[in-house]
Design a protein around this motif. Structure first.
Motif, short mmCIF file in Angstrom:
data_model
loop_
_atom_site.label_atom_id
_atom_site.label_comp_id
_atom_site.label_asym_id
_atom_site.label_seq_id
_atom_site.Cartn_x
_atom_site.Cartn_y
_atom_site.Cartn_z
N VAL A 154 0.85 -1.06 0.05
CA VAL A 154 -0.13 0.02 0.09
C VAL A 154 1.05 1.06 -0.18
CG1 VAL A 154 -1.76 1.24 1.34
CG2 VAL A 154 -1.91 -1.34 1.40
N ALA A 155 0.55 2.19 -0.92
CA ALA A 155 1.26 3.48 -1.07
C ALA A 155 0.43 4.55 -0.17
CB ALA A 155 1.59 3.77 -2.20
N PHE A 156 0.79 5.52 0.60
CA PHE A 156 0.03 6.27 1.23
C PHE A 156 0.77 7.59 1.05
CE2 PHE A 156 -1.18 7.77 5.70
CZ PHE A 156 -2.41 8.28 5.19
N LYS A 157 -0.06 8.65 0.43
CA LYS A 157 0.48 9.91 0.23
C LYS A 157 -0.43 11.10 1.11
CE LYS A 157 1.56 13.29 -3.17
NZ LYS A 157 1.56 13.41 -4.72
N ALA A 158 0.12 11.89 2.07
CA ALA A 158 -0.48 12.59 2.78
C ALA A 158 0.50 13.75 3.11
CB ALA A 158 -0.94 12.21 3.94
N PRO A 159 0.16 15.04 3.35
CA PRO A 159 0.97 16.01 3.57
C PRO A 159 1.69 15.84 4.85
CG PRO A 159 -1.30 16.81 3.43
CD PRO A 159 -1.21 15.44 3.23
N ASP B 35 8.82 5.12 6.34
CA ASP B 35 8.40 6.61 6.27
C ASP B 35 9.36 7.20 5.35
OD1 ASP B 35 7.29 8.78 7.47
OD2 ASP B 35 8.81 9.27 8.98
N GLU B 36 8.77 8.25 4.72
CA GLU B 36 9.64 9.26 3.70
C GLU B 36 10.09 8.28 2.57
OE1 GLU B 36 9.29 12.21 4.28
OE2 GLU B 36 9.47 12.66 6.23
N ALA B 37 8.95 7.36 2.17
CA ALA B 37 9.50 6.22 1.24
C ALA B 37 9.86 6.89 -0.26
CB ALA B 37 8.37 5.40 1.12
N HIS B 38 9.73 8.06 -0.39
CA HIS B 38 10.14 8.70 -1.63
C HIS B 38 11.70 8.53 -1.95
CE1 HIS B 38 10.31 12.17 1.23
NE2 HIS B 38 11.45 12.19 0.53
N THR B 39 12.42 8.28 -0.64
CA THR B 39 13.77 8.11 -0.64
C THR B 39 14.07 6.90 -1.40
OG1 THR B 39 13.99 8.89 1.66
CG2 THR B 39 15.81 7.91 1.13
N LEU B 40 13.40 5.84 -1.44
CA LEU B 40 13.64 4.64 -1.96
C LEU B 40 13.76 4.78 -3.54
CD1 LEU B 40 11.35 2.17 -0.31
CD2 LEU B 40 13.50 2.98 0.39
N ARG C 164 5.95 -9.35 5.52
CA ARG C 164 4.43 -9.84 5.54
C ARG C 164 3.63 -8.70 4.56
NH1 ARG C 164 1.70 -11.29 11.16
NH2 ARG C 164 0.15 -12.07 9.76
N GLY C 165 3.82 -7.56 4.74
CA GLY C 165 3.23 -6.49 3.97
C GLY C 165 3.93 -5.25 4.07
N VAL C 166 3.61 -4.31 3.22
CA VAL C 166 4.45 -2.97 3.21
C VAL C 166 3.50 -1.82 3.05
CG1 VAL C 166 5.99 -1.98 1.74
CG2 VAL C 166 6.01 -4.12 1.64
N LEU C 167 3.77 -0.94 3.96
CA LEU C 167 3.11 0.49 3.74
C LEU C 167 4.23 1.62 3.55
CD1 LEU C 167 0.60 2.23 4.08
CD2 LEU C 167 0.97 2.37 6.55
N LEU C 168 4.20 2.03 2.22
CA LEU C 168 5.03 2.97 1.86
C LEU C 168 4.25 4.39 2.00
CD1 LEU C 168 6.39 1.64 -1.47
CD2 LEU C 168 7.41 1.34 0.86
N MET C 169 5.05 5.16 2.79
CA MET C 169 4.27 6.64 3.09
C MET C 169 5.10 7.68 2.94
SD MET C 169 2.89 5.99 6.91
CE MET C 169 4.22 6.41 7.67
N SER C 170 4.89 8.74 2.59
CA SER C 170 5.60 10.27 2.11
C SER C 170 4.39 11.18 1.98
CB SER C 170 6.37 10.05 1.19
OG SER C 170 7.17 11.16 0.70
N GLY C 171 4.92 12.42 2.14
CA GLY C 171 4.25 13.65 1.47
C GLY C 171 4.60 13.92 0.08
N THR C 172 5.62 13.11 -0.19
CA THR C 172 5.95 13.58 -1.77
C THR C 172 6.09 12.08 -2.46
OG1 THR C 172 8.35 13.90 -1.03
CG2 THR C 172 7.11 15.65 -1.21
#
Ligand code: SF4
Length: 407
Positions: free
Chosen positions: A27-32, A196-201, A345-353
């Motif tokens: 799951v990718a989660f984008k929020a400011p 967290d800050e998954a845009h770094t990847l 088991r599962g992935v949550l990628l989060m970032s504002g960008t």
């Protein structure tokens, strides 16, 4: 759904349900920034299994600890063993040197804090974290040493199989060796991963890299020759010559064979480093662990460089600096990131960008379920409540950050 706050922010409750219903997938989660992504991530996983929560720097761990406490989740923190070690006490030693010293000191039974782990129940460490009001991970590690006299690194890492959330810095997810040093008894497949800050990847070189310079290679050759490894020292000559030829200040690809970077040399270097360090440790044993954990050698960095340079996903690049030349081993594909994401088991990628879904899916080589909070639920922060500040001469570059912030 329990929340420590009187009400949820716009879309938070829905985001938690959205993620919770998809646990086990990507799951990718984008929020400011400032939206409360940490709360969403924690509540969406609470009661469903262990979470490995990866943040870029140590400074970013405290907010996760704070939220975990507020929602009643049990947690632990794992960051740089070097910074946590009560024997090293913050002395500047390269990570590669430190881990070898720590391993040998443990094997020889010379670390009292490690020895104390045997008689201390992990439950006591867990209780200490639960009753403490501290959120700074470094101060939490100090409290563990002060109150229980055990190694904070191995005791806090040992809690990973008991608690809801293990908060770590990136290397404890994306570097195989670092992960297995900390979590010997628990596989990645037992965790849901939150990044967290998954845009770094998108820039794997900022997550995984290793570099050496000409002086390093020369010192390593001298050390090997002095310790009776003349042939091995000679086998580093092509590496020294490759570095001596570097003229461009741009990154130039170097063929591994040309620079003598081979699996055989890698193995021989690793063995030599171990033998040389063990001999020093035995010769200096009388000086005590305080002295031994600070032993250094240019060889340690070289060994780390070789092992990354020989990975299929990595390339070797040369670059002239103002007074020397460097070789960098860098990932040239997203494979090391993808590999880790496939193992959990599962992935949550989060970032504002976060990048748009088509780009993100290409990077991770998988189909994500993408939730953009503002697209789905409207603007989070109304225009009239947004302030802009303009600063000059600010940088987010890692090169200008204190080394204490990492690992
Ligand atoms: S085992 Fe000992 S040397 Fe290693 S990190 Fe812990 S306290 Fe430091």
């Amino acid at each position: 759904m329990s929340s420590p706050y009187t009400s949820f922010r716009k879309g938070q409750r829905e985001s938690i349900e959205f993620i919770r219903s998809r646990l086990g997938s990507l799951v990718a989660f984008k929020a400011p920034t400032g939206y409360g992504k940490t709360l969403v991530a924690l509540l969406s996983h609470l009661g469903r299994g262990r979470v490995l929560y990866a943040v870029r720097t140590r400074n970013e761990m405290a907010p996760v600890v704070r939220e975990a406490r507020r929602i009643g989740a049990s947690f632990t923190v794992v960051f740089s063993g070097r910074r946590m070690c009560p024997i090293l006490r913050g002395a500047e030693v390269e990570a590669e040197d430190f881990w070898l010293n720590c391993r040998l000191v443990r094997l020889k039974g010379m670390c009292p804090y490690y020895a104390n782990l045997r008689s201390t129940l992990l439950r006591e460490v867990e209780e200490l974290l639960a009753r403490s009001t501290l959120t700074d991970p470094h101060r939490l590690a100090e409290a563990v040493t002060r109150e229980l006299s055990v190694c904070p690194f191995f005791s806090l890492a040992g809690l990973a199989s008991r608690v809801d959330v293990t908060v770590v810095t990136y290397p404890y997810v994306f570097d195989d060796v670092v992960y297995s040093t900390a979590f010997q008894d628990i596989g990645l497949d037992e965790f849901y991963l939150v990044v967290d800050e998954a845009h770094t990847l998108l820039n794997p070189q900022s997550v995984i890299s290793s570099s050496i310079d000409l002086a390093h290679v020369r010192e390593s050759r001298r050390e090997l020759a002095g310790a009776g490894y003349a042939d091995l020292s000679e086998s580093l000559r092509p590496l020294e010559e490759a570095l001596s030829r570097v003229a461009s200040d741009r990154l130039v690809r170097v063929r591994r064979e040309e620079a003598g970077i081979t699996p055989d040399t890698d193995r021989a270097l690793e063995e030599a480093l171990y033998e040389v360090r063990l001999a020093s440790l035995e010769a200096l044993a009388g000086l005590g662990a305080e002295y031994l954990v600070k032993l250094t050698s240019p060889l340690s960095k070289l060994v780390k460089f070789y092992s990354l340079a020989l990975e299929e996903f990595a390339g070797v690049y040369a670059q002239a600096t103002y007074d020397s030349a460097e070789l960098h081993a860098l990932p040239i594909s997203y494979e090391p990131i993808r590999r880790r994401l496939r193992q959990v088991r599962g992935v949550l990628l989060m970032s504002g960008t976060l990048p748009p879904k088509p780009i993100l899916d290409k990077v991770v080589s998988a189909e994500s379920t993408y939730l953009d909070v503002e697209e789905s639920y409207g603007r989070v922060f109304p225009r009239e409540r947004v302030f802009y500040a303009v600063y000059a001469k600010l940088t987010t570059s890692y090169a200008y950050r204190s080394t204490r912030m990492f690992m």
